[in-house]
Write a protein that holds these residues in place. Structure first.
Motif, PDB file in Angstrom:
ATOM      1  N   ASN A 193      11.534  51.571   3.075  1.00 60.13           N
ATOM      2  CA  ASN A 193      10.708  51.250   1.922  1.00 60.13           C
ATOM      3  C   ASN A 193      11.180  49.927   1.325  1.00 60.13           C
ATOM      4  OD1 ASN A 193      12.877  51.738   0.081  1.00 60.13           O
ATOM      5  ND2 ASN A 193      12.406  53.931   0.082  1.00 60.13           N
ATOM      6  N   ALA A 194      10.495  49.421   0.310  1.00 57.12           N
ATOM      7  CA  ALA A 194      10.793  48.095  -0.225  1.00 57.12           C
ATOM      8  C   ALA A 194      12.213  48.007  -0.768  1.00 57.12           C
ATOM      9  CB  ALA A 194       9.789  47.744  -1.332  1.00 57.12           C
ATOM     10  N   GLU A 195      12.653  49.046  -1.481  1.00 51.92           N
ATOM     11  CA  GLU A 195      14.017  49.038  -2.032  1.00 51.92           C
ATOM     12  C   GLU A 195      15.060  49.054  -0.922  1.00 51.92           C
ATOM     13  OE1 GLU A 195      11.597  51.073  -2.889  1.00 51.92           O
ATOM     14  OE2 GLU A 195      11.526  51.421  -5.071  1.00 51.92           O
ATOM     15  N   GLN A 196      14.802  49.832   0.122  1.00 54.95           N
ATOM     16  CA  GLN A 196      15.744  49.894   1.247  1.00 54.95           C
ATOM     17  C   GLN A 196      15.792  48.569   1.996  1.00 54.95           C
ATOM     18  OE1 GLN A 196      14.109  53.265   3.285  1.00 54.95           O
ATOM     19  NE2 GLN A 196      15.462  54.731   2.251  1.00 54.95           N
ATOM     20  N   GLU A 197      14.638  47.928   2.149  1.00 59.00           N
ATOM     21  CA  GLU A 197      14.598  46.631   2.821  1.00 59.00           C
ATOM     22  C   GLU A 197      15.405  45.596   2.038  1.00 59.00           C
ATOM     23  OE1 GLU A 197      14.172  44.250   5.753  1.00 59.00           O
ATOM     24  OE2 GLU A 197      12.921  46.057   5.884  1.00 59.00           O
ATOM     25  N   ALA A 198      15.261  45.597   0.715  1.00 59.41           N
ATOM     26  CA  ALA A 198      16.024  44.669  -0.115  1.00 59.41           C
ATOM     27  C   ALA A 198      17.522  44.943  -0.007  1.00 59.41           C
ATOM     28  CB  ALA A 198      15.570  44.773  -1.568  1.00 59.41           C
ATOM     29  N   LEU A 199      17.888  46.211   0.018  1.00 57.40           N
ATOM     30  CA  LEU A 199      19.296  46.572   0.156  1.00 57.40           C
ATOM     31  C   LEU A 199      19.851  46.127   1.503  1.00 57.40           C
ATOM     32  CD1 LEU A 199      21.869  48.067  -0.774  1.00 57.40           C
ATOM     33  CD2 LEU A 199      20.860  50.174   0.150  1.00 57.40           C
ATOM     34  N   ALA A 200      19.099  46.361   2.575  1.00 56.38           N
ATOM     35  CA  ALA A 200      19.539  45.967   3.915  1.00 56.38           C
ATOM     36  C   ALA A 200      19.745  44.462   4.008  1.00 56.38           C
ATOM     37  CB  ALA A 200      18.529  46.434   4.958  1.00 56.38           C
ATOM     38  N   GLU A 201      18.817  43.693   3.444  1.00 56.56           N
ATOM     39  CA  GLU A 201      18.941  42.239   3.468  1.00 56.56           C
ATOM     40  C   GLU A 201      20.137  41.775   2.651  1.00 56.56           C
ATOM     41  OE1 GLU A 201      17.388  39.844   5.121  1.00 56.56           O
ATOM     42  OE2 GLU A 201      16.329  41.389   6.245  1.00 56.56           O
ATOM     43  N   ALA A 202      20.345  42.383   1.482  1.00 58.62           N
ATOM     44  CA  ALA A 202      21.461  41.990   0.622  1.00 58.62           C
ATOM     45  C   ALA A 202      22.797  42.265   1.296  1.00 58.62           C
ATOM     46  CB  ALA A 202      21.377  42.739  -0.707  1.00 58.62           C
ATOM     47  N   VAL A 203      22.908  43.427   1.946  1.00 59.43           N
ATOM     48  CA  VAL A 203      24.152  43.770   2.625  1.00 59.43           C
ATOM     49  C   VAL A 203      24.385  42.846   3.815  1.00 59.43           C
ATOM     50  CG1 VAL A 203      25.301  45.535   4.011  1.00 59.43           C
ATOM     51  CG2 VAL A 203      24.159  46.171   1.876  1.00 59.43           C
ATOM     52  N   ALA A 204      23.328  42.581   4.580  1.00 52.89           N
ATOM     53  CA  ALA A 204      23.464  41.742   5.775  1.00 52.89           C
ATOM     54  C   ALA A 204      23.876  40.315   5.427  1.00 52.89           C
ATOM     55  CB  ALA A 204      22.152  41.734   6.561  1.00 52.89           C
ATOM     56  N   THR A 205      23.431  39.830   4.276  1.00 52.97           N
ATOM     57  CA  THR A 205      23.728  38.450   3.892  1.00 52.97           C
ATOM     58  C   THR A 205      24.871  38.336   2.897  1.00 52.97           C
ATOM     59  OG1 THR A 205      22.018  38.582   2.170  1.00 52.97           O
ATOM     60  CG2 THR A 205      21.359  37.691   4.313  1.00 52.97           C
ATOM     61  N   GLY A 206      25.500  39.460   2.574  1.00 53.88           N
ATOM     62  CA  GLY A 206      26.637  39.425   1.661  1.00 53.88           C
ATOM     63  C   GLY A 206      26.258  39.223   0.211  1.00 53.88           C
TER      64      GLY A 206
END
Length: 246
Positions: free
Chosen positions: A153-166
């Motif tokens: 979902n949108a919140e999970q996608e934002a979390l995944a991107e934030a974690v991947a990019t530090g």
């Protein structure tokens, strides 16, 4: 209370480990328990090992038969709570994909970052030691970020991107998404129904065994009664024959 008993047990373990500093423990459930256990730790450093969420979900599906949406919801819960629990503490980040692709360089970078934030007495293992411990074959589920489409979902996608990019500060403090909570509530309810059905099946099977045992006992009793009746008839027949001869 149970909490006090377990806390005291953990305190004893920590005291034993502190005699051999620095020490490390790998336990994903600390993401949930850390708020309770943090007061017992003197100077912890946190290493967040993150992995492509769809890979985690596929791994949980292969190992535990969890539906992929449930695995993604669990990934979100553990990631958000883990980051929240270590907020403001010394912490470093290791990407699982990078570790599998280049274990030596990733380990070197980890050692450097841990040393920089004050972890003492670390030794960089040799390349042979690293590759003997970390093999590409351990990376069983391969999922690229673009394969997430339609799964997160949108919140999970934002979390995944934030974690991947530090950039975890960008999602710090964000609550667990309603989609994840709804998924986990539905899964928990389905598990309860499945458990009830299994118990019903077990009860039915147990009842069938009981009835089969009763049937077997009745058949044996009937056979015994039949044999006894036949024996009594033979006795009476012999007595009658003896009386006639007399």
């Amino acid at each position: 209370t149970a909490r006090a008993e377990h806390t005291e047990a953990f305190r004893r373990i920590v005291l034993e480990l502190d005699a051999h500093r620095p020490w490390v423990v790998k336990e994903p459930r600390l993401s949930l328990l850390l708020p309770v256990l943090r007061p017992l730790l003197e100077s912890p450093v946190f290493v967040h090992v993150t992995r492509e969420p769809l890979e985690i979900a596929e791994s949980l599906h292969a190992r535990n038969d969890f539906p992929v949406p449930v695995g993604l919801a669990l990934w979100e819960v553990y990631t958000r709570l883990g980051l929240a629990a270590s907020d403001g503490e010394p912490r470093v980040h290791v990407d699982y994909g990078a570790l599998m692709a280049d274990p030596v360089a990733t380990t070197e970078r980890l050692i450097e970052e841990l040393t920089t934030i004050g972890v003492p007495a670390l030794r960089m293992p040799t390349e042979r030691e690293v590759t003997a411990f970390i093999a590409p074959s351990l990376h069983r589920q391969h999922q690229a970020p673009e394969q997430r489409a339609g799964h997160l979902n949108a919140e999970q996608e934002a979390l995944a991107e934030a974690v991947a990019t530090g950039r975890v500060d960008a999602v710090a403090g964000a609550p667990i998404s309603e989609g994840a909570l709804a998924t986990l509530r539905a899964f928990e309810a389905s598990q309860a129904v499945r458990a009830e059905l299994r118990q019903t099946q077990l009860d039915a099977a147990s009842e069938q065994v009981r009835l089969a045992d009763e049937h077997r006992l009745l058949v044996n009793e009937l056979r015994s009664a039949h044999r006894a009746a036949e024996e009594q008839l033979r006795i009476e027949h012999r007595a009658a024959l003896s009386a006639q001869r007399a």
